[in-house]
Design an enzyme around this catalytic site. Sequence first.
Site, short mmCIF file in Angstrom:
data_model
loop_
_atom_site.label_atom_id
_atom_site.label_comp_id
_atom_site.label_asym_id
_atom_site.label_seq_id
_atom_site.Cartn_x
_atom_site.Cartn_y
_atom_site.Cartn_z
CD GLN A 63 7.77 -1.02 15.70
OE1 GLN A 63 6.82 -0.35 15.52
NE2 GLN A 63 8.39 -1.15 14.69
CG ASN A 65 3.10 4.02 23.31
OD1 ASN A 65 2.69 4.83 24.01
ND2 ASN A 65 2.47 2.91 22.84
CB SER A 67 2.82 6.39 26.97
OG SER A 67 3.43 6.03 28.18
CE1 TYR A 68 6.92 11.00 23.60
CE2 TYR A 68 8.54 12.06 24.50
CZ TYR A 68 7.82 11.89 24.02
OH TYR A 68 7.64 13.36 22.94
CB CYS A 73 15.65 -0.77 21.56
SG CYS A 73 15.95 0.64 22.77
CD GLU A 75 19.59 -2.06 19.56
OE1 GLU A 75 18.49 -1.82 19.48
OE2 GLU A 75 20.46 -1.38 19.25
CB CYS A 112 20.28 1.46 25.04
SG CYS A 112 19.03 0.48 25.37
CB CYS A 115 19.51 -3.20 23.81
SG CYS A 115 18.01 -2.75 23.38
N1 THU Z 1 16.96 3.16 20.32
C1 THU Z 1 16.88 1.74 19.76
O1 THU Z 1 16.19 1.17 18.96
N2 THU Z 1 18.32 0.95 20.07
C2 THU Z 1 19.16 1.49 20.80
O2 THU Z 1 19.99 0.74 21.42
C3 THU Z 1 19.03 2.70 21.28
C4 THU Z 1 17.84 3.58 21.17
C5 THU Z 1 15.74 3.89 19.97
C6 THU Z 1 14.80 4.02 21.20
C7 THU Z 1 14.08 5.21 20.52
O3 THU Z 1 12.89 4.55 19.67
C8 THU Z 1 15.05 6.11 19.78
O4 THU Z 1 16.16 5.12 19.57
C9 THU Z 1 15.71 7.02 20.44
O5 THU Z 1 16.23 6.87 21.65
#
Ligand code: THU
Length: 160
Positions: A63, A65, A67-68, A73, A75, A112, A115
């Site tokens: 999800q 935003n 505002s990055y 994420c 997970e 990441c 997460c």
């Molecule tokens: N993202 C995830 O949902 N999970 C991860 O473990 C890595 C990155 C998302 C965050 C962002 O919305 C997009 O992938 C690019 O980084």
Amino acid sequence: MKLITVSTSIEIYDSIDELPAEVIKLMNTAVEAREKAYAPYSKFQVGAAILLDNNEVIPGSNQENASYPSGLCAERTAIYYAGAKYPKAIIKIMAISATSLNHAVTSPIPPCGACRQAIAEYEVKQNEPIEIYFMGESGEVAKSNSLKDLLPFAFDKSNL
Ligand code: THU
């Protein structure tokens, strides 16, 4: 001085077809969740699905935003909802699938670092490993038998 060597292993499967039926089903739920991602900025869509010991399945997607850093994420969206809805349940398996609107994603996409830290918290809380399967939209699937294999030498409550 003493040297501490940390080693971990990740299993790699050629395709989703090699996984147990229960995991294929969970991965399909992660794909459905991925399609509901709100990722207008990165165009990188991630879905996660969590299987609990009460047989409930909790989906989540990233999800974003304007505002990055305020985005979240897939997970963590899923695991925080699982923790909020079923605080006493044991998390058994997490499946993760990612795709991009810009290019084909054919190699496993690992969670990441943030997460991994969040998942680690629940593994410590429940004192039972969480199996994590992750993939792109196709191709190989990676499996970690415990979050510890993705985040060795982690910071947790024992360090406080
Ligand atoms: N993202 C995830 O949902 N999970 C991860 O473990 C890595 C990155 C998302 C965050 C962002 O919305 C997009 O992938 C690019 O980084």
